[in-house]
Write an enzyme that holds these catalytic residues in place. Sequence first.
Site, PDB file in Angstrom:
ATOM      1  N   ARG A 189      -5.208  23.855  14.419  1.00  0.00           N
ATOM      2  CA  ARG A 189      -3.885  24.323  14.024  1.00  0.00           C
ATOM      3  C   ARG A 189      -3.032  23.849  14.909  1.00  0.00           C
ATOM      4  O   ARG A 189      -3.592  23.409  15.948  1.00  0.00           O
ATOM      5  CB  ARG A 189      -3.739  25.968  13.977  1.00  0.00           C
ATOM      6  CG  ARG A 189      -4.607  26.752  12.962  1.00  0.00           C
ATOM      7  CD  ARG A 189      -5.070  28.009  13.803  1.00  0.00           C
ATOM      8  NE  ARG A 189      -6.312  28.521  12.824  1.00  0.00           N
ATOM      9  CZ  ARG A 189      -6.066  29.259  12.121  1.00  0.00           C
ATOM     10  NH1 ARG A 189      -4.926  29.847  11.686  1.00  0.00           N
ATOM     11  NH2 ARG A 189      -7.170  29.810  11.606  1.00  0.00           N
ATOM     12  N   ASP A 258       0.347  28.962  14.476  1.00  0.00           N
ATOM     13  CA  ASP A 258      -0.961  29.024  14.288  1.00  0.00           C
ATOM     14  C   ASP A 258      -1.350  29.023  12.996  1.00  0.00           C
ATOM     15  O   ASP A 258      -2.334  29.099  12.670  1.00  0.00           O
ATOM     16  CB  ASP A 258      -1.329  30.445  15.048  1.00  0.00           C
ATOM     17  CG  ASP A 258      -0.535  31.618  14.444  1.00  0.00           C
ATOM     18  OD1 ASP A 258       0.683  31.643  14.692  1.00  0.00           O
ATOM     19  OD2 ASP A 258      -1.201  32.710  13.956  1.00  0.00           O
TER      20      ASP A 258
END
Length: 500
Positions: A189, A258
Amino acid sequence: MTSVLEKNRPGAAFPFDNSYAGLPQRFFAPQTPTPVTEPWLIKLNEPLAQELGLDVEALRRDGAAIFSGNLLPEGAAPLAMAYAGHQFGGFSPVLGDGRAILLGEVVGRNGRRYDIQLKGAGQTPFSRRGDGRAALGPVLREYIISEAMFALGIPATRALAAVTTGEPVYREEVLPGAVFTRVAASHIRVGTFQFFAARGDTDGVRALADYVIDRHYPELKEAENPYLALFEAVSERQAALIARWLHVGFIHGVMNTDNMTVSGETIDFGPCAFMDSYNPATVFSSIDQHGRYAYANQPAIGQWNLARLGETLLPLIDPDQDGAVDKANVVIRAYGERFQAHWLKGMRAKIGLAGEEDGDLELVQALLALMQAQTADFTLTFRRLSDLAGDNAAEPAFAASFREPETSGEWLARWRERLSRDQQAATDRAAAMHSVNPAFIPRNHRVEQAIEAAVESGDFSLFETLLEVLAKPYDDQPDFAAYGEPPQPHERVLATFCGT
Ligand code: AMP
Ligand code: MG
């Protein structure tokens, strides 16, 4: 050579080929799943298992044990990944897989590498105060929506399996526990880069960037400045992805850094939802009180998240900091144009235009403005317009999308005038439009009904039917026509919950 015996051994079902586990130790924490008392296999995605080269028969037999984490398949190198992230704008230097465990990677029949991850498999060193578990409702929601996205042709992580654990999880209420098995191009991510950058660990950022280039963008190895090229390539994929979301009315709901992959896949289907009637300010997530992640804000948030990625890459882009900032800024600014180009291309296709004219943007905007003013259903309006492109008799059905049907006449006249200069046979145009304007999306009320039946009465039939309908979103499927309809006023779902 594998003997018959070995092949039939419980766990030899995955041809694992792990690479993330070979990265430096600070990238993850080794972690085995925590066993559960009474695992039961709700669903195994057999076509996907086949594409991944898994042993489907073994999974049919041992799926409950494997996908609950009770039986660790041979060759697995289970671990929890470290990452950081901006959540609703605030930075957390340590998040990480608090309830997800990467079993390992396999190379699919298409030659591509995939992560296989259990979500809800127990606590990890990143769990903080969480229980490491998932509730059945959110597991079914992620299953339904990620598979629907795939069928719509939108890059997304996929659902391989879902199991119940036989154990309760404690949220605001006591809920049945479940584990979701997710397949992703990778789980890296923007927040994974932030994890190392926040520690001033430039070697870590570089090792991660090299790994990502190798795994997702091998063509960039030859680029003059591979790290700048990486930033550009991720920006391009995200611009394309978010445009696709807008084309189908998808609202992610938690676009924290995230929850944004560098592969360009949609990930983390928490409070996400599809819009029914068109309103750019639509928000479903109960925790998004200020509409940060509202439908029409998504492109701008994408840019904000990419700027956070760019910051982590600065030392790699150019040893001279000012030079690095200038170069990164060019990419961030270009994202706006990239997004706009993807969006407009898709909107042209949605209204049936093969060619391009300057006034097309205004024509699209006029339709959207009318849809908003007339509370028209986003999906149905474009589907009915597709019908109308091939058959004038469909006009009343199209007009009926609008609260005051007669208000659509003026826009239709403009559209037809524009079509008169667009070289396409009506049947071809209608077919092209039907292939980009879905008849079926995972409507909130249907998703909620399916979840409720499963959670309240252990009835998974609605879940199964919904999956079946959503697997062919661009087909008319007259037997399932009701699934294409917007909710009745009393069925409308206004808020969704993360359920974590
Ligand atoms: P999410 O909202 O699923 O994107 O998760 C945000 C962060 O919270 C991630 O670091 C998750 O691992 C963590 N998290 C969410 N739910 C739990 C849970 N039940 N137990 C432990 N960690 C969790
Ligand atoms: Mg997440």
